[in-house]
Design a protein around this motif. Structure first.
Motif, mmCIF file in Angstrom:
data_model
loop_
_atom_site.group_PDB
_atom_site.id
_atom_site.type_symbol
_atom_site.label_atom_id
_atom_site.label_comp_id
_atom_site.label_asym_id
_atom_site.label_seq_id
_atom_site.Cartn_x
_atom_site.Cartn_y
_atom_site.Cartn_z
ATOM 1 N N VAL B 51 0.842 -1.203 0.000
ATOM 2 C CA VAL B 51 0.000 0.000 0.000
ATOM 3 C C VAL B 51 0.873 1.247 0.000
ATOM 4 O O VAL B 51 0.654 2.188 -0.775
ATOM 5 C CB VAL B 51 -0.937 0.003 1.228
ATOM 6 N N ARG B 55 1.408 4.568 -2.519
ATOM 7 C CA ARG B 55 1.166 5.951 -2.099
ATOM 8 C C ARG B 55 1.648 6.105 -0.670
ATOM 9 O O ARG B 55 1.234 5.356 0.207
ATOM 10 C CB ARG B 55 -0.321 6.304 -2.192
ATOM 11 N N VAL B 58 0.161 8.056 4.317
ATOM 12 C CA VAL B 58 -1.244 7.679 4.285
ATOM 13 C C VAL B 58 -1.749 7.487 5.720
ATOM 14 O O VAL B 58 -1.035 6.938 6.545
ATOM 15 C CB VAL B 58 -1.384 6.348 3.508
ATOM 16 N N PRO B 59 -2.961 7.967 6.016
ATOM 17 C CA PRO B 59 -3.500 7.717 7.356
ATOM 18 C C PRO B 59 -3.805 6.236 7.579
ATOM 19 O O PRO B 59 -4.104 5.502 6.634
ATOM 20 C CB PRO B 59 -4.778 8.552 7.393
ATOM 21 N N LYS B 61 -6.322 4.849 8.760
ATOM 22 C CA LYS B 61 -7.671 4.518 8.305
ATOM 23 C C LYS B 61 -7.683 4.067 6.849
ATOM 24 O O LYS B 61 -8.369 3.111 6.472
ATOM 25 C CB LYS B 61 -8.555 5.758 8.470
ATOM 26 N N GLU B 62 -6.925 4.766 6.001
ATOM 27 C CA GLU B 62 -6.925 4.445 4.567
ATOM 28 C C GLU B 62 -6.260 3.095 4.312
ATOM 29 O O GLU B 62 -6.720 2.317 3.467
ATOM 30 C CB GLU B 62 -6.206 5.559 3.793
ATOM 31 N N ILE B 63 -5.192 2.816 5.050
ATOM 32 C CA ILE B 63 -4.563 1.497 4.932
ATOM 33 C C ILE B 63 -5.578 0.423 5.318
ATOM 34 O O ILE B 63 -5.714 -0.603 4.646
ATOM 35 C CB ILE B 63 -3.311 1.402 5.839
ATOM 36 N N GLU B 65 -8.817 0.551 5.137
ATOM 37 C CA GLU B 65 -9.870 0.381 4.129
ATOM 38 C C GLU B 65 -9.378 -0.454 2.948
ATOM 39 O O GLU B 65 -10.118 -1.269 2.400
ATOM 40 C CB GLU B 65 -10.354 1.752 3.637
ATOM 41 N N LYS B 66 -8.133 -0.255 2.583
ATOM 42 C CA LYS B 66 -7.599 -1.011 1.450
ATOM 43 C C LYS B 66 -7.377 -2.471 1.781
ATOM 44 O O LYS B 66 -7.543 -3.344 0.931
ATOM 45 C CB LYS B 66 -6.287 -0.371 0.977
ATOM 46 N N GLN B 98 -5.846 11.806 13.218
ATOM 47 C CA GLN B 98 -5.199 10.896 12.273
ATOM 48 C C GLN B 98 -3.719 10.700 12.564
ATOM 49 O O GLN B 98 -3.029 11.620 12.989
ATOM 50 C CB GLN B 98 -5.342 11.442 10.847
#
Lengths: 152, 152
Positions: B51, B55, B58-59, B61-63, B65-66, B98
């Motif tokens: 991940v 990019r 990254v927060p 949270k975004e990791i 979600e992925k 975050q």
DNA sequence: TCACATTTAATTGTTCGCAATTGAATGTCC
DNA sequence: GGACATTCAATTGCGAACAATTAAATGTGA
């Protein structure tokens, strides 16, 4: 063009079949959770019960071979099933190294309560039985090829 | 006749797609193990690195979600990656809730060392790329249908 | 028979994975 | 502006999953 390259980059998460399998396994687990909670089982415990519902009085080793799990995972799991009065663990008298796992009356009875689980999963899959069978066969074939490499 | 019924029994282990997926995920993990050991990563840690290589900064949270993982899993995992000097964790100044995850120089450098991993997995799969892509797409579609049911 | 290898479970230690809760930061509505 | 809800990460506790080791039972070969 950059987009086209991205769709081929083998180092991208979205292009990896293993992540697809990994994340699908977790998705299945989350669907199973509420169904199995009612039975007082976790998913791996449910798998052990499936094995025992097919054939009772089985050594730990055989359960391990069917589920691809070792004693480090199974011993504590089976102790939890025993604590829940679903199985009994007894040393084999013929070969004292082996521990035989047998269902209790409660363990047998649970099979009926669990009968509706597969159709709930089928419904959640939102897919025809024949499609699922085809996918299952492909995934099993892939798994077996991977396991063959490990044994080398 | 008995055989034919057995192949249709939805309560049999061999007939369950979820067990196919579950056991395939473990088989993949065992194939990855020796490859990732050389990088000093576990498979979930490798996923996080994938991940971040796509990019950076990254927060959490975004990791999550992925990868379909929550902070209960990611927080300790990211602390281990930080202890291994592969990432830095810093509170966002714009939104102090975050935590942003950024690669270190070592973390960036590891991408090159990891470049050969996907082709090793491809080789172990013993299968054409196009077949794997087709399977991957099917499994992802199934996973997404399952996740849609969970959200209800 | 006796030394040695193999088999089988159990144990220990590390890392996931998730539910449930906590606490701090931010948003929203009156 | 202030009460309230929401968001986000961290924490706690439990159950896998597996590597590595241990210990006991069994098998094998000289």
């Amino acid at each position: 063009m950059a987009r086209k390259l991205a769709t081929l980059d083998p180092q991208r998460l979205d292009n990896q079949i293993c992540f697809a399998v990994y994340s699908a396994a977790h998705a299945f687990n989350r669907v199973y959770k509420p169904l199995l909670d009612r039975l007082g089982l976790t998913y791996p415990q449910y798998l052990v019960m499936l094995v025992l519902w097919e054939r009772d009085d089985v050594p730990v080793k055989e359960i391990g071979e069917k589920l691809f799990l070792d004693s480090g995972t199974l011993t504590p799991l089976l102790k939890r099933l025993e604590a829940a009065h679903l199985v009994k663990r007894t040393r084999s008298s013929e070969d004292e190294r082996q521990v035989l796992i047998a269902l209790t009356a409660q363990g047998h009875a649970l099979k009926e309560k669990a009968r509706s689980v597969p159709q709930s999963i089928l419904a959640a899959s939102d897919c025809s039985v024949s499609e699922l069978v085809a996918m299952k066969d492909e995934i099993v074939a892939l798994r077996d090829r991977l396991n063959a490499v490990i044994g080398e």
